[in-house]
Design a protein around this motif. Structure first.
Motif, PDB file in Angstrom:
ATOM      1  N   ALA A  76       0.813  -1.139   0.126  1.00 14.40           N
ATOM      2  CA  ALA A  76      -0.030  -0.118   0.001  1.00 14.40           C
ATOM      3  C   ALA A  76       0.859   1.354   0.001  1.00 14.40           C
ATOM      4  N   PRO A  77       0.499   2.209  -0.801  1.00 13.46           N
ATOM      5  CA  PRO A  77       1.442   3.390  -1.069  1.00 13.46           C
ATOM      6  C   PRO A  77       1.337   4.401   0.176  1.00 13.46           C
ATOM      7  N   ASP A  78      -0.019   4.499   0.953  1.00 13.63           N
ATOM      8  CA  ASP A  78       0.088   5.471   1.873  1.00 13.63           C
ATOM      9  C   ASP A  78      -0.800   4.896   3.127  1.00 13.63           C
ATOM     10  N   LEU A  79      -0.717   5.754   4.175  1.00 14.29           N
ATOM     11  CA  LEU A  79      -1.669   5.437   5.239  1.00 14.29           C
ATOM     12  C   LEU A  79      -3.090   4.986   5.023  1.00 14.29           C
ATOM     13  N   ARG A  80      -3.797   5.657   4.293  1.00 10.59           N
ATOM     14  CA  ARG A  80      -5.229   5.152   3.744  1.00 10.59           C
ATOM     15  C   ARG A  80      -5.258   3.991   3.209  1.00 10.59           C
ATOM     16  N   VAL A  84      -7.174   0.322   3.793  1.00  9.26           N
ATOM     17  CA  VAL A  84      -7.929  -0.618   2.820  1.00  9.26           C
ATOM     18  C   VAL A  84      -7.285  -2.094   2.759  1.00  9.26           C
ATOM     19  N   HIS A  85      -5.903  -2.195   2.804  1.00  6.82           N
ATOM     20  CA  HIS A  85      -5.126  -3.573   2.474  1.00  6.82           C
ATOM     21  C   HIS A  85      -5.520  -4.270   4.037  1.00  6.82           C
ATOM     22  N   TYR A  86      -5.224  -3.505   5.227  1.00  5.79           N
ATOM     23  CA  TYR A  86      -5.771  -4.169   6.594  1.00  5.79           C
ATOM     24  C   TYR A  86      -7.236  -4.727   6.183  1.00  5.79           C
ATOM     25  N   HIS A 149      -9.144  -1.400  12.241  1.00  8.43           N
ATOM     26  CA  HIS A 149      -9.400  -2.847  12.835  1.00  8.43           C
ATOM     27  C   HIS A 149     -10.768  -2.718  13.374  1.00  8.43           C
ATOM     28  N   GLY A 150     -11.467  -1.641  13.787  1.00 12.00           N
ATOM     29  CA  GLY A 150     -12.982  -1.584  14.040  1.00 12.00           C
ATOM     30  C   GLY A 150     -13.719  -2.065  13.152  1.00 12.00           C
ATOM     31  N   PHE A 151     -13.467  -1.498  11.844  1.00 10.92           N
ATOM     32  CA  PHE A 151     -14.242  -1.823  10.583  1.00 10.92           C
ATOM     33  C   PHE A 151     -13.988  -3.309  10.350  1.00 10.92           C
ATOM     34  N   ALA A 152     -12.998  -3.770  10.359  1.00 11.26           N
ATOM     35  CA  ALA A 152     -12.708  -5.272   9.946  1.00 11.26           C
ATOM     36  C   ALA A 152     -13.393  -6.113  11.002  1.00 11.26           C
ATOM     37  N   ARG A 174     -12.711   2.660   1.829  1.00  8.76           N
ATOM     38  CA  ARG A 174     -12.132   3.748   1.391  1.00  8.76           C
ATOM     39  C   ARG A 174     -12.746   5.141   1.382  1.00  8.76           C
ATOM     40  N   GLU A 175     -14.240   4.803   1.054  1.00 14.12           N
ATOM     41  CA  GLU A 175     -15.334   5.816   0.996  1.00 14.12           C
ATOM     42  C   GLU A 175     -15.332   6.403   2.650  1.00 14.12           C
TER      43      GLU A 175
END
Length: 185
Positions: A76-80, A84-86, A149-152, A174-175
């Protein structure tokens, strides 16, 4: 009826795979080395040669999970996008994810686990703070990790089934980051 016999030569991998299946279906509390040995068609003592006990097996699963997470985050290129990758990692490896964040099940001083956690942590932190360079990077990292983590976790516990209504979880995350933090810069 004869028991299936173990032929493929990698008992460690076979036991890990069977354990991941059990965890994904029934959770880590359902895990038993004796049952895994039966599934692999080996003596009940055979898995202990690789893992010693249940905690050793769960620790190996967690270490593997942290390694997989680190690899995913590195792409992943950045924190956001790390968030998404998480989320994608959690969806793709739900059994690992369940075990990784339950320290009471693990041997915290296991060298493989310590090293894998360090790699994942380094990748989580290396995303940069592109939105707010003056913000405390540690706090930004905690905020990003908490959101992902919460979303996952909500996703894997099926608490988001109705709200997502079939939408792609990673794209939805991402949205959400766009809504919370504005467009990526």
């Amino acid at each position: 009826m004869s028991r299936p016999t173990y032929h493929h030569g990698d008992l460690r991998r076979a036991v890990l795979s069977a354990a991941l299946d059990v965890i994904a279906a029934e959770g880590p509390s359902a895990l038993s080395l004796r049952d895994l040995a039966r599934r692999a068609g080996v003596s009940h003592a055979a898995p202990a040669h690789h893992f010693k006990d249940r905690a050793g097996l769960l620790t190996a699963i967690a270490a593997e999970g942290f390694d997989l997470l680190a690899t995913s985050l590195a792409a992943a290129p950045d924190l956001r996008e790390r968030g998404v990758h998480y989320v994608r990692f959690a969806v793709g490896h739900p059994a690992h994810f369940q075990v990784m964040f339950q320290p009471e099940l693990l041997r915290p001083d296991d060298p493989d686990l310590v090293a894998a956690k360090a790699r994942a942590d380094a990748e989580l932190r290396s995303g940069g703070v592109e939105r707010s360079p003056s913000a405390d990077p540690t706090l930004m990292g905690i905020a990003a990790w908490s959101a992902a983590h919460g979303f996952a976790t909500l996703l894997l516990t099926r608490n988001l089934d109705r709200p997502l209504d079939g939408r792609d979880p990673a794209e939805t995350f991402r949205e959400l980051t766009h809504m919370m933090f504005g467009p990526a810069q």
